[in-house]
Write an enzyme that holds these catalytic residues in place. Structure first.
Site, PDB file in Angstrom:
ATOM      1  N   GLU A 179       0.840  -1.214   0.000  1.00 27.28           N
ATOM      2  CA  GLU A 179       0.000   0.000   0.000  1.00 27.28           C
ATOM      3  C   GLU A 179       0.876   1.267   0.000  1.00 27.28           C
ATOM      4  OE1 GLU A 179      -1.896   0.792   3.795  1.00 27.28           O
ATOM      5  OE2 GLU A 179      -3.594   1.783   2.836  1.00 27.28           O
ATOM      6  N   LYS A 182      -9.642   2.058  -2.106  1.00 24.73           N
ATOM      7  CA  LYS A 182      -9.816   1.503  -0.747  1.00 24.73           C
ATOM      8  C   LYS A 182     -11.148   1.963  -0.152  1.00 24.73           C
ATOM      9  CE  LYS A 182      -7.154   1.425   3.614  1.00 24.73           C
ATOM     10  NZ  LYS A 182      -5.930   1.985   4.256  1.00 24.73           N
ATOM     11  N   CYS A 236      -5.170  -3.042   3.299  1.00 19.19           N
ATOM     12  CA  CYS A 236      -4.786  -2.772   4.686  1.00 19.19           C
ATOM     13  C   CYS A 236      -5.970  -2.783   5.670  1.00 19.19           C
ATOM     14  CB  CYS A 236      -3.995  -1.453   4.737  1.00 19.19           C
ATOM     15  SG  CYS A 236      -2.925  -1.335   6.189  1.00 19.19           S
TER      16      CYS A 236
END
Ligand SMILES: NC(=O)CCC(=O)C(=O)O
Length: 261
Positions: free
Chosen positions: A43, A114, A149
């Site tokens: 990321e 995300k 994440c």
């Protein structure tokens, strides 16, 4: 299929362009030395996942400098490439934490914004917009679901990806060392409950005062850890087999017992 995870170190003293070039050369090396079909980066590795004060300055369009270097790296190596994520500047909207997936001919085939932004009322949560779409990609002989994440803490996202056909998850991350136990627990939990591979690739080093966990990990559909990195820059290479997903789901068909949808 053979996959390599590049746990690159994000060092604030290394200029972003040098890190881009270094990442590209590591991608090529995975094909040449290890015969990888798929390469995964973490990321926000150009900027650092916690380098909030750099987000605005380092933001780039979807087809910006990271895209250019990574498209060339994927095509040069002839690999599927999950190029980790970038701070994306949408000309008509906010910033996004966006993952890029390239085919072996260097075409950008998927972008995933995300969905769950980290920071509560600070950092990414206030600086970036939230993605809204579940994204899967068929690469070689497996269907991968994408997460990033903090998304790992939201099991419903991964179950949604299974419903969309995912047999494996690609999860780039910038996970802090102080919560490493959660990282190991969550990656294994997502694998076990979904009977899917989890390939979770973190960063090494310390940026913005946040020591990174590293410890990139690959978990199989039964929850066994196939490979795990240490805290420093490192590459993991693993074999993935779609038959292993099918066999796990067939021999222990828990997914068929779901009652709440
Ligand atoms: N970059 C992130 O999403 C960090 C997530 C994290 O630190 C956590 O979930 O804990």
């Amino acid at each position: 299929m053979r996959a390599s995870l590049i746990q690159i170190a994000v060092d604030p003293d290394e200029p972003v362009n040098s890190r881009r070039r270094r990442a590209a050369s590591l991608v090529r090396e995975q094909r040449e030395r290890h015969g990888a079909d798929l390469v995964v980066l973490p990321e926000l590795w150009p900027t650092g996942a916690f380098a909030y004060t750099s987000f605005v300055d380092e933001a780039e369009p979807l087809e910006g400098p990271t895209y250019e270097v990574m498209a060339e790296a994927a095509a040069g190596a002839g690999v599927w490439l999950h190029a980790g994520s970038i701070v994306e500047r949408d000309p008509e909207g906010p910033l996004y934490n966006t993952s890029l997936v390239f085919s072996p001919d260097g075409e950008l085939v998927r972008a995933y914004r995300k969905i769950h932004r980290f920071g509560f009322d600070t950092g990414e949560a206030v600086l970036m917009g939230a993605g809204e779409e579940l994204v899967t990609v068929r690469a070689a002989d497996l269907t991968f679901g994408l997460g990033t994440c903090y998304d790992l803490r939201f099991p419903e996202l991964f179950r949604g990806l299974v419903d969309a056909g995912a047999q494996a998850f690609l999860v780039p991350a910038g996970w802090p060392a102080r919560r490493r136990d959660h990282w190991t627990l969550l990656t294994r939990a997502r694998a076990v409950e979904n009977q899917a591979y989890v390939l979770a690739c973190g960063t090494a080093g310390t940026h913005a005062g946040m020591e990174q966990a590293g410890h990139s990990i690959v978990v199989d559909p039964w929850g066994e850890v196939l490979a795990e990195a240490g805290p420093a820059e490192e590459v993991l290479t693993v074999e993935l087999d779609p038959a292993r997903v099918a066999k796990t789901r067939e021999q222990f068909p828990a997914l068929k017992d779901r009652r709440l949808r």
